[in-house]
Design an enzyme around this catalytic site. Structure first.
Site, PDB file in Angstrom:
ATOM      1  CB  THR C 126     -18.495  32.629  17.475  1.00 52.96           C
ATOM      2  OG1 THR C 126     -18.389  32.116  16.105  1.00 52.96           O
ATOM      3  CG2 THR C 126     -18.736  31.111  18.109  1.00 52.96           C
ATOM      4  CB  ILE C 127     -21.813  35.953  14.617  1.00 51.96           C
ATOM      5  CG1 ILE C 127     -23.382  36.381  13.964  1.00 51.96           C
ATOM      6  CG2 ILE C 127     -20.993  36.437  13.432  1.00 51.96           C
ATOM      7  CD1 ILE C 127     -23.716  37.410  14.159  1.00 51.96           C
ATOM      8  CG  ASP C 128     -18.098  33.833  11.698  1.00 47.43           C
ATOM      9  OD1 ASP C 128     -18.972  34.431  11.244  1.00 47.43           O
ATOM     10  OD2 ASP C 128     -16.925  34.162  11.882  1.00 47.43           O
ATOM     11  NE  ARG C 163     -28.749  42.808 -14.241  1.00 50.00           N
ATOM     12  CZ  ARG C 163     -29.138  43.758 -13.362  1.00 50.00           C
ATOM     13  NH1 ARG C 163     -29.645  43.977 -12.364  1.00 50.00           N
ATOM     14  NH2 ARG C 163     -29.396  44.948 -14.467  1.00 50.00           N
ATOM     15  CG  MET C 170     -20.638  38.427   8.274  1.00 52.06           C
ATOM     16  SD  MET C 170     -21.073  39.024   9.867  1.00 52.06           S
ATOM     17  CE  MET C 170     -22.276  37.839  10.433  1.00 52.06           C
ATOM     18  NE  ARG C 172     -13.037  38.771   8.145  1.00 55.50           N
ATOM     19  CZ  ARG C 172     -12.649  39.750   8.899  1.00 55.50           C
ATOM     20  NH1 ARG C 172     -11.549  39.945   9.446  1.00 55.50           N
ATOM     21  NH2 ARG C 172     -13.264  40.974   8.255  1.00 55.50           N
ATOM     22  NE  ARG C 266     -25.675  45.173 -11.990  1.00 64.87           N
ATOM     23  CZ  ARG C 266     -25.056  45.045 -13.232  1.00 64.87           C
ATOM     24  NH1 ARG C 266     -24.208  43.921 -13.503  1.00 64.87           N
ATOM     25  NH2 ARG C 266     -25.709  45.754 -14.107  1.00 64.87           N
ATOM     26  CG  HIS C 272     -21.294  45.415   9.700  1.00 65.89           C
ATOM     27  ND1 HIS C 272     -20.255  45.612   8.984  1.00 65.89           N
ATOM     28  CD2 HIS C 272     -20.383  45.393  11.081  1.00 65.89           C
ATOM     29  CE1 HIS C 272     -18.997  45.568   9.151  1.00 65.89           C
ATOM     30  NE2 HIS C 272     -18.923  45.546  10.749  1.00 65.89           N
ATOM     31  NE  ARG C 275     -20.675  40.912  14.042  1.00 66.45           N
ATOM     32  CZ  ARG C 275     -19.720  39.994  13.989  1.00 66.45           C
ATOM     33  NH1 ARG C 275     -18.822  39.811  13.003  1.00 66.45           N
ATOM     34  NH2 ARG C 275     -19.307  39.397  14.962  1.00 66.45           N
TER      35      ARG C 275
END
Lengths: 342, 342, 342, 342
Positions: C126-128, C163, C170, C172, C266, C272, C275
């Site tokens: 799991t990349i998370d 700015r 990533m 969720r 901004r 992606h 990953r």
């Protein structure tokens, strides 16, 4: 001789490297001293200065951004602008100005020299590489390098999931970053502002790529537009510089590709990562040489010129001429890249 | 039309990118087919071939090395060399050859064309950038980038410990890598083969740098030599190509600096990391364009030429002329860099 | 012993490195042979296989993506799914399965082992980094590295133009990538899904940062949500996996900051690029060790377990337990980072 | 509370990140102020101080080296050393010390606390990762990353020319960098100081690798030694720290391999590039957390401890215990890697 220095316009890796070279050679070679104006022409208008000497530029070669700050202030649009600049220069006993910037900044320098006798030398800066007088501008190679590394990473994601990946890169009016990073990254389709693209053709390339069992990467410049002008931009709002936000073409395109080909598509907008951070080795070299030659032009009393790269030489070009024409991608060059499409 | 392809000489990032472009445009644009010869002229001599078609070059754009292998075999030094090559070409029905390599490889191609009517087109390859007919060769930008990243890392070590750090980079006869990476990396002294260096001067720069409270970085090309020729090399042995191993100048110099200045000095020899691995974005772009234009020269039947970069254009140059003269660092350019020494 | 291997779920750098280690040790150490199933459980369902031996994994250590392809097919949601898998395994004489994937893929492996006696060993992916049974999963360090490099580049742009730069990364359901890259990149505010953020507080940090004369970087996980749930997402459409597209928080936030603070803002959505591509050195090491220990579990006949990192050790954990609970960011850890906010 | 900070020993990416975290949390969280001592214990002995406040650490997170400078001065070997340190601390009203360094620096801190009641907290620093009390030290991941990138580049050169490439990495007493970078880089042989290597075995691996048509990469730690102790080092001279220069094993090995296998071999010594420059994302995270927890230990008045990583937690360990034992590579771990040799 006291020389004023300022940087105008958008961020671009190499600005500090230019200033370091200007100051090192100016101080050590010619015995000049320097004053920096903060935030481009705004500092020159308002007399807002920054100390600019050898300690100030130490360690600045690899640093992105600009130690002087930047703005898009145009003295010709300000009340008494030219007069106020003259007063600032007189007050700080500034004999000559080195202006580092794009079309707008250098256009001001050209008029100040031609119409008001201010002694200006320019150093061209455009990350988009769209200045006709020079082979390359610093910052461009860094942007292409960052974009190419991103495309390299996206290939594996595209192939593992058999998805289309749309990569939106910088380039409102010229497709140089798209063309170079697309070629270097092995894109299967490159779309540039110079030529309206045919959505059906793009979808045909995408489909044919999948037939060869590989997932396509589409590189699109932010200023690219479809034929027929039927692209509905994300929003029509203006940014703070009065430009319409065009950042939606990548997302629009991904949605169209999904609808027309039935393949999943994803967008990556590289955005400001392309224009920040440490300059590439090439850009450090180019920025350093621009700086060395700009201060040589000051020493030679050659005003109203900017430095430019021609082959491996640095030459001087009249400012007025240099900023006259946008350098866009030659159709023959774009056609040459076409062998890799699809 | 069947086209033979070979790569000769030392490793250089971009070789595979050239071949991919040659094959993509040759097959898709002109309907040619291809045969690869393994290990440069050795494969052509011995009929040792590799399949070279679109699947073979897929994914090769970012790959370092050469999918065909390389060697330094010279058919003019082999018994019946030219005859055996003619037989191989006849047997495999090869109509034309694209030879990718340096002075030696292209010199063979020139003689094969001029003296024996073999239809050759050349693509120049030298990581040292020492070919006079072209502004740059691919691989050079990658080498400069790798060396600059190493110099970036060494700055902090130098300053934390107040040591001299000597960085030895490639360049036996030409100092291009040293000059560009030294400028881009902010070296305090750059030593190149074109000008014998004065050890006392180097030590004076080192000492003055320490007085300014900063630790110096000295970049030295492997072929740089001190005045008076009093350098005792690490060993006088020959490598397998008959060259004397010169890799000792960095270490020799560090020892001399320690003795003369009383400061601690360390050497880093970058070695083969400079010539392996994935090509930079610039080199992928240049190698790709070289490949596209080489196969165009084949289509045009223009034999005995090589492709070359002039400004942003790819041109064709007679092979014989191209390999005649080594491009060394212009004294004026070296002097320009001198403002950063000490 | 013949071992089947498959990879499921999203792209993650290190998948190929796991398989290389599994195959190298399985073949050389234990004399096993292997069969790869294409596209995760889909290949096992449909008998779609890929040759998997030592030549197949050669050179795969640094390659992103997965040589086997991936999908999100779940055999428990397919007609006769388990039966069809049993048939495939029987037909190919597969004795055991190594399943590399996330919660879904490993959940299937757990049920196949527990309910149907299929001999499965799992490797977590799991990349998370949101799996509670292991300190880290491979791919996570690469994602953090890519995000940190992007943040590094954005600092100079933020400061040159004063700015706010919002970087959407990533994550969720878990904020690990945001937390680690935000800390490593020197972000002035990090927003994670585990804690709803207070827009007024964010704006206060932004304003205070400007007062200290520096431009702020805000790192926000894609799954972060404002208090009150008043965020209007870009669109409410579902992606092909049935998830609502949440990719709009970065843009929403920039707009809010502009409105509330009067400062230009901004957004950069890294997407992606986080990953894909070559795994970092850490991830190659972790993936390799996971692979070596997975095949050891096969040799030991220990089914229904997955490998996990604890400190510097690789241990075995029951699959059922491992996938039970999402590992989210501990509030104490998030508070610890808070000293750098504002 | 006024806290003194110093850094001792060799350069290590992450030192500045530690100090930034110590100062940010100390000032903002606890209202402490700080004084830096220049060049490790030397500054504490001689009262040589550096201003250390929030502006001083701004922008230091990504910077390699140490803003305080470093040395290997040991107050217990100096006349009246402890007394002079007490005087310095009294004069500058320093209540507690945060000492960042390796075995030597922390050993001094341990004795100052235990024998003289100086209130010390330690932060461990060793690029070699050879401290038994902590899973990892910052700097190690950066070194492994740099070495792995170099090995990646060397693969293509090895294969294009069918040469053996020997890569010498850091590690005098522990082979962690060799083991991790060798695994991550896909080396065909890894040699570490913990186990004397058998030259015949190395040559057998080299030969078998060539038979499989691939060129081998040998990674060797600078402290690795052959069985029988028959290695003739390049020189037996002492460096300024009294260590014998061992940097010759790579070159010695290449020569032996050439003689025994008849294959060409080349050596690359990575040297100081491994310990300079910007820290990796992992090391910035680890160094930052070490700094935050060190100042928490000060607040808790827990003296004579150092911070350490265990899994994903930061814990406190008695200094005396922490520095007692070198953490060397476990034979089982080395054997695990052996499946990739040859």
């Amino acid at each position: 001789m006291r020389v004023g220095v300022l940087t105008g316009g958008g961020d671009c890796p190499g600005l500090n490297a230019v200033m370091r070279a200007v100051v090192r050679k100016g101080v050590q070679g010619y015995g000049y001293d320097f004053v920096g104006f903060r935030d481009g022409w705004r500092g020159a208008l308002e007399g807002d200065t920054v100390q600019l000497d050898i300690p100030a530029v130490r360690g600045m070669l690899p640093r992105g951004g600009t130690l002087l700050g930047s703005s898009r202030t145009n003295p010709f649009k300000e009340q008494n602008g030219v007069h106020r600049i003259s007063e600032t220069l007189a007050k700080h006993e500034v004999d000559a100005l080195v202006a580092i910037g794009g079309e707008d900044t250098l256009g001001v320098a050209a008029r100040l020299t031609d119409e008001h006798g201010v002694k200006c030398v320019g150093v061209p800066k455009t990350i988009d590489n769209d200045l006709s007088a020079t082979d390359y501008t610093f910052g461009f190679n860094t942007a292409v390098t960052v974009a190419t590394e991103a495309i390299d990473r996206l290939h594996t994601t595209a192939e593992s999931h058999m998805r289309v990946l749309v990569v939106e890169v910088m380039g409102r009016h010229a497709g140089w970053i798209a063309l170079h990073s697309g070629l270097a990254g092995g894109a299967n389709c490159i779309l540039i502002p110079e030529q309206r693209f045919d959505l059906d053709q793009v979808c045909a390339w995408v489909t044919s790529r999948f037939k060869a069992s590989y997932a396509p990467i589409v590189v699109v410049a932010e200023g690219a537009m479809p034929k027929g002008g039927d692209m509905v931009l994300k929003d029509g709002s203006l940014d703070s510089f009065g430009h319409v936000r065009l950042s939606g073409v990548g997302e629009w395109l991904a949605k169209q590709i999904e609808e027309h080909t039935g393949k999943e598509a994803r967008t990556t907008v590289l955005g400001h990562t392309q224009r920040g951070g440490t300059p590439s080795a090439f850009d450090r070299w180019l920025a350093t040489r621009f700086g060395l030659h700009a201060i040589d032009a000051v020493r030679d009393g050659e005003w109203g010129v900017m430095v430019a790269l021609r082959g491996t030489d640095i030459v001087r070009v009249p400012l007025a001429e240099a900023t006259r024409k946008l350098k866009t991608v030659d159709p023959a060059l774009y056609e040459e890249a076409g062998v890799f499409f699809g």
